[in-house]
Design a protein around this motif. Structure first.
Motif, PDB file in Angstrom:
ATOM      1  N   GLU A  44       0.837  -1.206   0.000  1.00 49.83           N
ATOM      2  CA  GLU A  44       0.000   0.000   0.000  1.00 49.83           C
ATOM      3  C   GLU A  44       0.873   1.258   0.000  1.00 49.83           C
ATOM      4  OE1 GLU A  44      -3.498   1.989  -0.361  1.00 49.83           O
ATOM      5  OE2 GLU A  44      -3.188  -0.189  -0.421  1.00 49.83           O
ATOM      6  N   VAL A  45       1.941   1.234   0.796  1.00 49.60           N
ATOM      7  CA  VAL A  45       2.855   2.373   0.835  1.00 49.60           C
ATOM      8  C   VAL A  45       3.583   2.522  -0.497  1.00 49.60           C
ATOM      9  CG1 VAL A  45       5.026   3.189   1.842  1.00 49.60           C
ATOM     10  CG2 VAL A  45       3.166   2.443   3.329  1.00 49.60           C
ATOM     11  N   MET A  46       3.972   1.413  -1.098  1.00 49.23           N
ATOM     12  CA  MET A  46       4.640   1.465  -2.397  1.00 49.23           C
ATOM     13  C   MET A  46       3.729   2.084  -3.458  1.00 49.23           C
ATOM     14  SD  MET A  46       6.429  -2.309  -2.317  1.00 49.23           S
ATOM     15  CE  MET A  46       7.016  -2.303  -4.006  1.00 49.23           C
ATOM     16  N   LYS A  47       2.465   1.730  -3.430  1.00 49.69           N
ATOM     17  CA  LYS A  47       1.518   2.248  -4.418  1.00 49.69           C
ATOM     18  C   LYS A  47       1.388   3.770  -4.326  1.00 49.69           C
ATOM     19  CE  LYS A  47      -1.387  -1.877  -4.958  1.00 49.69           C
ATOM     20  NZ  LYS A  47      -2.727  -2.473  -4.704  1.00 49.69           N
ATOM     21  N   ASN A  48       1.562   4.305  -3.127  1.00 50.66           N
ATOM     22  CA  ASN A  48       1.436   5.752  -2.916  1.00 50.66           C
ATOM     23  C   ASN A  48       2.778   6.397  -2.583  1.00 50.66           C
ATOM     24  OD1 ASN A  48      -1.677   6.044  -2.871  1.00 50.66           O
ATOM     25  ND2 ASN A  48      -1.296   4.358  -1.457  1.00 50.66           N
ATOM     26  N   GLY A  49       3.851   5.672  -2.898  1.00 53.89           N
ATOM     27  CA  GLY A  49       5.179   6.092  -2.491  1.00 53.89           C
ATOM     28  C   GLY A  49       5.591   7.473  -2.936  1.00 53.89           C
ATOM     29  N   LYS A  50       5.362   7.792  -4.207  1.00 47.10           N
ATOM     30  CA  LYS A  50       5.787   9.089  -4.729  1.00 47.10           C
ATOM     31  C   LYS A  50       4.989  10.224  -4.100  1.00 47.10           C
ATOM     32  CE  LYS A  50       7.510   7.375  -9.162  1.00 47.10           C
ATOM     33  NZ  LYS A  50       7.386   7.431 -10.645  1.00 47.10           N
ATOM     34  N   GLU A  51       3.697  10.023  -3.947  1.00 41.70           N
ATOM     35  CA  GLU A  51       2.858  11.061  -3.347  1.00 41.70           C
ATOM     36  C   GLU A  51       3.222  11.282  -1.882  1.00 41.70           C
ATOM     37  OE1 GLU A  51      -1.228  10.054  -3.827  1.00 41.70           O
ATOM     38  OE2 GLU A  51      -1.055   9.731  -5.984  1.00 41.70           O
ATOM     39  N   TYR A  54       9.340  10.528   1.353  1.00 45.78           N
ATOM     40  CA  TYR A  54       9.996   9.755   2.408  1.00 45.78           C
ATOM     41  C   TYR A  54       9.304   9.913   3.754  1.00 45.78           C
ATOM     42  CZ  TYR A  54      13.284   8.457   6.031  1.00 45.78           C
ATOM     43  OH  TYR A  54      13.840   7.902   7.160  1.00 45.78           O
ATOM     44  N   GLU A  55       9.031  11.155   4.158  1.00 44.39           N
ATOM     45  CA  GLU A  55       8.425  11.393   5.475  1.00 44.39           C
ATOM     46  C   GLU A  55       7.061  10.725   5.587  1.00 44.39           C
ATOM     47  OE1 GLU A  55       9.738  12.611   8.079  1.00 44.39           O
ATOM     48  OE2 GLU A  55      11.610  13.336   7.209  1.00 44.39           O
ATOM     49  N   GLY A  56       6.279  10.801   4.516  1.00 46.16           N
ATOM     50  CA  GLY A  56       4.961  10.182   4.521  1.00 46.16           C
ATOM     51  C   GLY A  56       5.046   8.669   4.615  1.00 46.16           C
ATOM     52  N   ARG A  57       5.998   8.095   3.885  1.00 48.43           N
ATOM     53  CA  ARG A  57       6.185   6.638   3.957  1.00 48.43           C
ATOM     54  C   ARG A  57       6.647   6.225   5.347  1.00 48.43           C
ATOM     55  NH1 ARG A  57       8.788   7.784  -0.929  1.00 48.43           N
ATOM     56  NH2 ARG A  57      10.840   7.266  -0.053  1.00 48.43           N
ATOM     57  N   SER A  99      15.357   1.388  16.063  1.00 51.32           N
ATOM     58  CA  SER A  99      13.960   1.304  15.633  1.00 51.32           C
ATOM     59  C   SER A  99      13.678   2.318  14.523  1.00 51.32           C
ATOM     60  CB  SER A  99      13.020   1.540  16.821  1.00 51.32           C
ATOM     61  OG  SER A  99      13.189   0.530  17.806  1.00 51.32           O
ATOM     62  N   ARG A 100      14.187   3.535  14.686  1.00 54.44           N
ATOM     63  CA  ARG A 100      14.014   4.552  13.645  1.00 54.44           C
ATOM     64  C   ARG A 100      14.710   4.133  12.358  1.00 54.44           C
ATOM     65  NH1 ARG A 100      16.331   9.121  14.057  1.00 54.44           N
ATOM     66  NH2 ARG A 100      17.441   8.972  16.038  1.00 54.44           N
ATOM     67  N   PHE A 101      15.885   3.533  12.502  1.00 56.12           N
ATOM     68  CA  PHE A 101      16.616   3.050  11.330  1.00 56.12           C
ATOM     69  C   PHE A 101      15.824   1.966  10.602  1.00 56.12           C
ATOM     70  CE2 PHE A 101      19.234  -0.393   9.638  1.00 56.12           C
ATOM     71  CZ  PHE A 101      19.870   0.273   8.595  1.00 56.12           C
ATOM     72  N   SER A 102      15.207   1.060  11.350  1.00 55.52           N
ATOM     73  CA  SER A 102      14.444  -0.036  10.749  1.00 55.52           C
ATOM     74  C   SER A 102      13.285   0.494   9.918  1.00 55.52           C
ATOM     75  CB  SER A 102      13.921  -0.977  11.838  1.00 55.52           C
ATOM     76  OG  SER A 102      14.992  -1.556  12.559  1.00 55.52           O
ATOM     77  N   VAL A 103      12.567   1.470  10.458  1.00 57.41           N
ATOM     78  CA  VAL A 103      11.457   2.079   9.717  1.00 57.41           C
ATOM     79  C   VAL A 103      11.990   2.848   8.511  1.00 57.41           C
ATOM     80  CG1 VAL A 103       9.483   3.642   9.838  1.00 57.41           C
ATOM     81  CG2 VAL A 103      10.081   2.248  11.829  1.00 57.41           C
ATOM     82  N   ALA A 104      13.083   3.574   8.714  1.00 59.08           N
ATOM     83  CA  ALA A 104      13.689   4.365   7.636  1.00 59.08           C
ATOM     84  C   ALA A 104      14.115   3.477   6.476  1.00 59.08           C
ATOM     85  CB  ALA A 104      14.889   5.145   8.172  1.00 59.08           C
ATOM     86  N   ALA A 105      14.657   2.305   6.785  1.00 62.23           N
ATOM     87  CA  ALA A 105      15.100   1.385   5.738  1.00 62.23           C
ATOM     88  C   ALA A 105      13.920   0.921   4.886  1.00 62.23           C
ATOM     89  CB  ALA A 105      15.815   0.192   6.365  1.00 62.23           C
ATOM     90  N   TYR A 106      12.807   0.617   5.529  1.00 57.34           N
ATOM     91  CA  TYR A 106      11.616   0.223   4.783  1.00 57.34           C
ATOM     92  C   TYR A 106      11.099   1.391   3.940  1.00 57.34           C
ATOM     93  CZ  TYR A 106      10.923  -4.322   7.038  1.00 57.34           C
ATOM     94  OH  TYR A 106      11.049  -5.628   7.449  1.00 57.34           O
ATOM     95  N   ASP A 199      19.660   9.649   8.030  1.00 60.95           N
ATOM     96  CA  ASP A 199      19.652  10.943   7.348  1.00 60.95           C
ATOM     97  C   ASP A 199      19.832  10.763   5.840  1.00 60.95           C
ATOM     98  OD1 ASP A 199      19.624  13.872   7.468  1.00 60.95           O
ATOM     99  OD2 ASP A 199      21.723  13.739   6.883  1.00 60.95           O
ATOM    100  N   LEU A 200      20.707   9.840   5.452  1.00 59.28           N
ATOM    101  CA  LEU A 200      20.938   9.562   4.035  1.00 59.28           C
ATOM    102  C   LEU A 200      19.683   9.019   3.369  1.00 59.28           C
ATOM    103  CD1 LEU A 200      23.039   9.411   1.720  1.00 59.28           C
ATOM    104  CD2 LEU A 200      23.543   7.081   2.476  1.00 59.28           C
ATOM    105  N   TYR A 201      18.997   8.086   4.045  1.00 58.70           N
ATOM    106  CA  TYR A 201      17.764   7.526   3.515  1.00 58.70           C
ATOM    107  C   TYR A 201      16.722   8.619   3.289  1.00 58.70           C
ATOM    108  CZ  TYR A 201      19.070   2.624   4.366  1.00 58.70           C
ATOM    109  OH  TYR A 201      19.669   1.385   4.339  1.00 58.70           O
ATOM    110  N   SER A 202      16.667   9.577   4.197  1.00 62.93           N
ATOM    111  CA  SER A 202      15.649  10.613   4.116  1.00 62.93           C
ATOM    112  C   SER A 202      15.847  11.549   2.932  1.00 62.93           C
ATOM    113  CB  SER A 202      15.635  11.434   5.413  1.00 62.93           C
ATOM    114  OG  SER A 202      16.797  12.243   5.518  1.00 62.93           O
ATOM    115  N   LYS A 203      17.058  11.556   2.372  1.00 63.56           N
ATOM    116  CA  LYS A 203      17.371  12.468   1.272  1.00 63.56           C
ATOM    117  C   LYS A 203      17.377  11.802  -0.089  1.00 63.56           C
ATOM    118  CE  LYS A 203      20.120  15.396   4.325  1.00 63.56           C
ATOM    119  NZ  LYS A 203      21.487  15.856   4.710  1.00 63.56           N
TER     120      LYS A 203
END
Length: 204
Positions: A44-51, A54-57, A99-106, A199-203
């Motif tokens: 579901e997140v992938m389907k709306n990924g661009k919209e 990163y922060e929204g995902r 935990s933040r890293f785990s979510v960020a990776a996804y 931080d890298l993932y977020s950019k």
């Protein structure tokens, strides 16, 4: 309180307990259901990924990841014996950052949709009371990616403790990487490096 109501209390209490049992029974998900529910959230997140961006995902995935993964246990395992050398404050900080890293990776890795879907293959019990759920990520016009989820019971809930993608254990990779950093550079550097990765993932 009238005597007739007092006499009814044991029966009413029994009905209340039975009702609670039914509710809890309905709420307890199997290991397969935990994995499939989480995978549905990813799609579901992938389907709306661009919209979402990163922060929204990240926001969308934070709850599904925390509810399906035993992040506290994973955090302890990835640092191995060094966990016992950390203070309670350091342990708490590490779990928070990990935990933040785990979510960020996804949020970083599952950001676009091109018709992908997850397919259940099989389920097996391990010798220590765990379950492995074997699945595939089906990618149109490309090779499927095999995802094996290892789960253990935490209370009454099944939680993911490791994911093996095409035979490569994420837990083993993290343990090797983090263990080396801790021994070579220490705790503060490890926290810094994980934070830099977030931080890298977020950019990207």
């Amino acid at each position: 309180m009238c005597q007739s109501l007092i006499n009814k209390i044991p029966g009413l209490f029994l009905l209340f307990l039975l009702g609670l049992t039914e509710v809890y029974a309905e709420d307890i998900l199997s290991a397969r259901e935990v994995v499939e529910n989480f995978q549905a959230e990813l799609i579901e997140v992938m389907k709306n990924g661009k919209e979402l961006g990163y922060e929204g995902r990240f926001d969308k995935l934070e709850k599904p990841v925390s509810e399906s993964h035993d992040l506290n246990m994973i955090a302890r395992v990835v640092v191995g014996r060094e966990w016992e050398n950390m203070s309670s404050d350091q342990q708490e900080k590490f779990v928070e950052v990990f935990s933040r890293f785990s979510v960020a990776a996804y949020a970083h890795n599952f950001k676009e949709y091109s018709g992908e879907s997850f397919k259940f293959e099989s389920e097996e019990e391990t010798g220590r009371g765990g379950v492995i759920v074997h699945t595939y990520l089906v990618i149109p016009d490309d090779k499927d990616v095999k995802f094996d989820y290892m789960l253990k019971k935490k209370g009454n809930s099944w939680r993911i403790i490791n994911i093996i993608a095409n035979g490569v254990s994420d837990l083993a990779l993290r343990r090797s990487e983090y263990g080396s950093i801790l021994k070579r550079d220490g705790y503060d550097v490890l926290i810094e490096k994980i934070s830099e990765k977030i931080d890298l993932y977020s950019k990207q």
